[in-house]
Design an enzyme around this catalytic site. Structure first.
Site: not given
Ligand code: NDP
Length: 286
Positions: A52, A96, A119
């Site tokens: 990422k 994460q 997200d």
């Protein structure tokens, strides 16, 4: 002839666009900044977060990975996330997954302010998705968004089509079912309690598998007369380190019209969606 739906041409075609958006933001004094909280040292999570960071920095943005000790208590973790996500200049923040056991029950999406939730897991963003905000003024969950980008790029129609999703997780199956319903697909959402899965898969024009079970989908699930498209979300690693999807690619590839590979299919598009969500969040600060 089966079409293999690779992510690479999509990434290449959108990369320039994303880069120029970053340039525009920078010329207005805004550098898009993603902050990632990484708890513990799970090797897969380390690779995902590094990928990422590499992608965001490749576009000219900023990404910092904040390492948090594996045995952090729930209370300290919540306080840490609050402080990390309230720093001025951060446009996107993500935690994460997976989290260690003592934190795994937490509703991570709601620990993050909706405006930073790149997200798309915060209740507000999920709610906008359910309401069918077609303008996309919210952060949509990255993997579902990437799958729609892929279907659109390869001109695979969604409207009016029977779509069977296997897997009802909060990060893939559920938001994907809403997104495809918003696009007028007729969605069947299957899971481990679904009876006669084969009935649903054989009626589908598009089958999307996200269950975490290597090579699960095989020819007996299919209906070759329907020219089906297969989207494989699964990422499963063998002991030797080889990656497999949830679809038995070699077994099904001659029986379908189109199929995504693993690796090189849905995975890279998840990161692309993350970048799109980050830039959208940064643009809102102008
Ligand atoms: P979860 O473990 O959260 O959910 C799995 C889902 O699959 C559940 O809904 C479960 O049903 C269902 N399921 C499990 N076994 C079966 C079965 N035999 N038949 C039907 N349904 C079944 O998984 P995630 O959504 O987090 O991930 C799924 C896969 O996708 C994993 O391999 C993961 O690594 C990958 N992934 C890939 C991403 C990418 O970017 N390419 C992003 C996110 C995930 P039930 O609810 O009844 O338990």
């Amino acid at each position: 002839m089966t079409r293999v739906l690779y992510a690479r041409p999509i990434k290449e075609s959108l990369h320039l666009n994303l880069k120029s958006t970053v340039q525009k933001l920078k010329s207005n004094g805004v550098t898009p900044w993603l902050r990632v909280a990484l708890v513990g040292d799970d090797p897969a999570s380390q690779i995902y977060t590094k990928n990422k960071k590499k992608f965001i920095e490749g576009l000219g943005g900023k990404c910092d990975i904040v390492h948090i000790e594996e045995d952090i208590t729930e209370q300290s973790f919540k306080a840490k996330i609050k402080s990390l996500s309230s720093e001025k200049g951060v446009h996107g923040f993500l935690i994460q997954l997976p989290l260690p056991k003592q934190l795994s029950h937490l509703d991570v999406g709601n620990l993050i302010p909706p405006s930073l939730d790149v997200d798309g897991l915060n209740s507000l963003n999920m709610g906008e998705l359910l309401k069918g905000d077609m303008k996309g003024n919210f952060s949509c969950a990255c993997t579902p968004k990437g799958i729609v980008t892929l279907l659109d790029y390869y001109d695979i129609p969604i409207s009016g089509k029977n779509i069977c999703i296997i897997g009802r997780s909060l990060i893939v199956g559920k938001p994907l079912s809403a997104l495809l319903t918003n696009r007028s697909g007729t969605v069947t959402l299957c899971h481990s309690k679904t009876e006669n899965l084969q009935y649903h898969t054989s009626n589908a024009d598009i089958i999307i598998v996200a269950i975490g079970s290597p090579k699960f989908l095989k020819t007996h699930h299919l209906n070759p007369s329907k020219n089906q498209t297969i989207i494989d979300v699964g990422i499963n690693k063998s002991k030797e380190g080889k990656l497999f999807g949830d679809v038995d690619f070699e077994n099904v590839k001659e029986s379908v019209a189109a199929i995504t590979p693993v690796p090189g299919g849905v995975g890279p598009l998840t990161i692309l969606s993350l970048a799109q969500n980050l830039l959208q969040a940064a643009e809102k600060t102008l």
